[in-house]
Design a protein around this motif. Structure first.
Motif, PDB file in Angstrom:
ATOM      1  N   THR A  45       0.829  -1.199   0.000  1.00 49.58           N
ATOM      2  CA  THR A  45       0.000   0.000   0.000  1.00 49.58           C
ATOM      3  C   THR A  45       0.867   1.254   0.000  1.00 49.58           C
ATOM      4  N   ARG A  46       1.913   1.242   0.796  1.00 52.82           N
ATOM      5  CA  ARG A  46       2.781   2.417   0.928  1.00 52.82           C
ATOM      6  C   ARG A  46       3.600   2.675  -0.334  1.00 52.82           C
ATOM      7  N   VAL A  47       3.753   1.649  -1.167  1.00 59.72           N
ATOM      8  CA  VAL A  47       4.539   1.823  -2.387  1.00 59.72           C
ATOM      9  C   VAL A  47       3.899   2.867  -3.307  1.00 59.72           C
ATOM     10  N   ILE A  48       2.619   3.135  -3.106  1.00 56.26           N
ATOM     11  CA  ILE A  48       1.939   4.149  -3.924  1.00 56.26           C
ATOM     12  C   ILE A  48       2.619   5.500  -3.782  1.00 56.26           C
ATOM     13  N   ILE A  49       3.030   5.867  -2.584  1.00 56.31           N
ATOM     14  CA  ILE A  49       3.692   7.163  -2.411  1.00 56.31           C
ATOM     15  C   ILE A  49       5.069   7.146  -3.075  1.00 56.31           C
ATOM     16  N   GLU A  50       5.751   6.000  -3.028  1.00 59.64           N
ATOM     17  CA  GLU A  50       7.043   5.897  -3.709  1.00 59.64           C
ATOM     18  C   GLU A  50       6.848   6.054  -5.215  1.00 59.64           C
ATOM     19  N   GLU A  54       5.021   3.743 -18.207  1.00 53.72           N
ATOM     20  CA  GLU A  54       5.920   2.585 -18.284  1.00 53.72           C
ATOM     21  C   GLU A  54       6.967   2.617 -17.182  1.00 53.72           C
ATOM     22  N   ALA A  55       7.404   3.812 -16.802  1.00 53.98           N
ATOM     23  CA  ALA A  55       8.471   3.938 -15.806  1.00 53.98           C
ATOM     24  C   ALA A  55       7.980   3.638 -14.402  1.00 53.98           C
ATOM     25  N   VAL A  56       6.702   3.841 -14.163  1.00 53.14           N
ATOM     26  CA  VAL A  56       6.149   3.631 -12.831  1.00 53.14           C
ATOM     27  C   VAL A  56       5.406   2.309 -12.822  1.00 53.14           C
ATOM     28  N   GLY A  57       5.498   1.610 -11.723  1.00 49.47           N
ATOM     29  CA  GLY A  57       4.774   0.359 -11.643  1.00 49.47           C
ATOM     30  C   GLY A  57       5.559  -0.706 -10.924  1.00 49.47           C
ATOM     31  N   GLU A  58       6.762  -0.385 -10.545  1.00 49.02           N
ATOM     32  CA  GLU A  58       7.533  -1.341  -9.775  1.00 49.02           C
ATOM     33  C   GLU A  58       6.899  -1.455  -8.405  1.00 49.02           C
ATOM     34  N   ASP A  59       6.785  -2.669  -7.921  1.00 50.46           N
ATOM     35  CA  ASP A  59       6.115  -2.919  -6.654  1.00 50.46           C
ATOM     36  C   ASP A  59       7.141  -3.334  -5.611  1.00 50.46           C
ATOM     37  N   GLU A  60       8.162  -2.506  -5.435  1.00 52.56           N
ATOM     38  CA  GLU A  60       9.233  -2.843  -4.517  1.00 52.56           C
ATOM     39  C   GLU A  60       9.309  -1.837  -3.396  1.00 52.56           C
ATOM     40  N   GLU A  61       9.859  -2.282  -2.294  1.00 58.71           N
ATOM     41  CA  GLU A  61      10.072  -1.388  -1.165  1.00 58.71           C
ATOM     42  C   GLU A  61      11.238  -0.467  -1.500  1.00 58.71           C
ATOM     43  N   ASP A  62      11.179   0.735  -1.006  1.00 56.67           N
ATOM     44  CA  ASP A  62      12.230   1.711  -1.253  1.00 56.67           C
ATOM     45  C   ASP A  62      13.495   1.321  -0.496  1.00 56.67           C
ATOM     46  N   PRO A  63      14.618   1.138  -1.201  1.00 55.65           N
ATOM     47  CA  PRO A  63      15.850   0.763  -0.505  1.00 55.65           C
ATOM     48  C   PRO A  63      16.382   1.867   0.393  1.00 55.65           C
ATOM     49  N   ASP A  64      15.882   3.087   0.228  1.00 59.75           N
ATOM     50  CA  ASP A  64      16.329   4.197   1.062  1.00 59.75           C
ATOM     51  C   ASP A  64      15.496   4.352   2.328  1.00 59.75           C
ATOM     52  N   ASP A  65      14.588   3.402   2.582  1.00 55.89           N
ATOM     53  CA  ASP A  65      13.796   3.485   3.808  1.00 55.89           C
ATOM     54  C   ASP A  65      14.732   3.532   4.999  1.00 55.89           C
ATOM     55  N   PRO A  66      14.379   4.345   5.981  1.00 55.92           N
ATOM     56  CA  PRO A  66      15.232   4.443   7.170  1.00 55.92           C
ATOM     57  C   PRO A  66      15.129   3.184   8.017  1.00 55.92           C
ATOM     58  N   PRO A  67      16.112   2.953   8.868  1.00 55.49           N
ATOM     59  CA  PRO A  67      16.009   1.809   9.772  1.00 55.49           C
ATOM     60  C   PRO A  67      14.852   2.044  10.729  1.00 55.49           C
ATOM     61  N   PRO A  68      14.253   0.968  11.252  1.00 54.40           N
ATOM     62  CA  PRO A  68      13.095   1.136  12.128  1.00 54.40           C
ATOM     63  C   PRO A  68      13.430   1.948  13.373  1.00 54.40           C
ATOM     64  N   LEU A  69      12.470   2.783  13.790  1.00 51.82           N
ATOM     65  CA  LEU A  69      12.604   3.439  15.082  1.00 51.82           C
ATOM     66  C   LEU A  69      12.447   2.349  16.129  1.00 51.82           C
ATOM     67  N   GLN A  70      13.074   2.521  17.236  1.00 53.78           N
ATOM     68  CA  GLN A  70      13.012   1.511  18.288  1.00 53.78           C
ATOM     69  C   GLN A  70      11.599   1.412  18.827  1.00 53.78           C
ATOM     70  N   GLU A  71      10.943   0.261  18.631  1.00 61.15           N
ATOM     71  CA  GLU A  71       9.637   0.053  19.242  1.00 61.15           C
ATOM     72  C   GLU A  71       9.870  -0.155  20.723  1.00 61.15           C
ATOM     73  N   ALA A  72       8.824   0.002  21.508  1.00 60.89           N
ATOM     74  CA  ALA A  72       8.959  -0.149  22.964  1.00 60.89           C
ATOM     75  C   ALA A  72       9.624  -1.476  23.266  1.00 60.89           C
ATOM     76  N   ALA A  73      10.687  -1.440  24.062  1.00 53.55           N
ATOM     77  CA  ALA A  73      11.434  -2.652  24.376  1.00 53.55           C
ATOM     78  C   ALA A  73      10.525  -3.697  25.002  1.00 53.55           C
ATOM     79  N   ASP A  74       9.662  -3.261  25.867  1.00 51.88           N
ATOM     80  CA  ASP A  74       8.712  -4.187  26.468  1.00 51.88           C
ATOM     81  C   ASP A  74       7.344  -3.526  26.397  1.00 51.88           C
ATOM     82  N   ALA A  75       6.543  -3.928  25.401  1.00 47.63           N
ATOM     83  CA  ALA A  75       5.260  -3.279  25.152  1.00 47.63           C
ATOM     84  C   ALA A  75       4.332  -3.366  26.357  1.00 47.63           C
TER      85      ALA A  75
END
Length: 170
Positions: free
Chosen positions: A70-75, A129-150
């Motif tokens: 779903t998020r690939v739409i913005i990419e 033709e140039a748009v339509g790749e369904d891949e995740e962006d390789p420049d995505d940032p590393p995940p923010l730290q989720e709560a260590a103990d939810a």
């Protein structure tokens, strides 16, 4: 349809989000039950859903796959902007002006693109033709730290995301 050109390229997405009018409007409940998707560089909030950093169940894995698709739409939209306005694309040139002027040019491109979308101006075949790749962006940032103990202090969107997983992906 919402964009901001107030911060330089090295500013972290989550900082821009935390200081945006759009976030304030969501926090005030202006958009009721609508939700946004953010990549792993954003904080999990009740109205901003991010992927699981370490999915543990099949439902969480399915949620992450759906989130990415779903998020690939913005990419793809960024790709369209770069194709429609070659000054934004590295291969077609680059904005060799002072930052304020570049910000105005980017804002103008976004405005014109949104106007084209609203008026249903078709994209040239080359762009389609140039748009339509369904891949995740390789420049995505590393995940923010989720709560260590939810269990100690779950993020504000923890329950919202879990409800979505339970109701749609489990």
């Amino acid at each position: 349809m919402h964009y901001s050109v107030r911060y330089p390229g090295s500013t972290h997405d989550s900082f821009i989000w935390n200081n945006s009018r759009l976030r304030a409007r969501f926090a005030a409940g202006e958009f009721q039950d609508y939700l946004l998707l953010g990549d792993s560089g954003y904080p999990l909030e009740r109205y901003l859903l991010t992927p699981f950093a370490n999915p543990r169940t099949r439902g969480e894995e399915r949620y992450n796959r759906s989130h990415t698709r779903t998020r690939v739409i913005i990419e793809q939209t960024f790709g369209l902007l770069k194709s429609r306005f070659r000054c934004l694309h590295h291969s077609g040139g680059s904005l060799q002006y002072e930052p304020r002027k570049c910000a105005k040019m980017v804002m103008a491109c976004m405005y014109l693109h949104n106007k084209c979308v609203r008026r249903r101006v078709p994209l040239p075949e080359v762009l389609l033709e140039a748009v339509g790749e369904d891949e995740e962006d390789p420049d995505d940032p590393p995940p923010l730290q989720e709560a260590a103990d939810a269990r100690l202090r779950p993020p504000p969107g923890f329950q919202t995301r879990n409800n979505i997983v339970d109701n749609f992906f489990a």
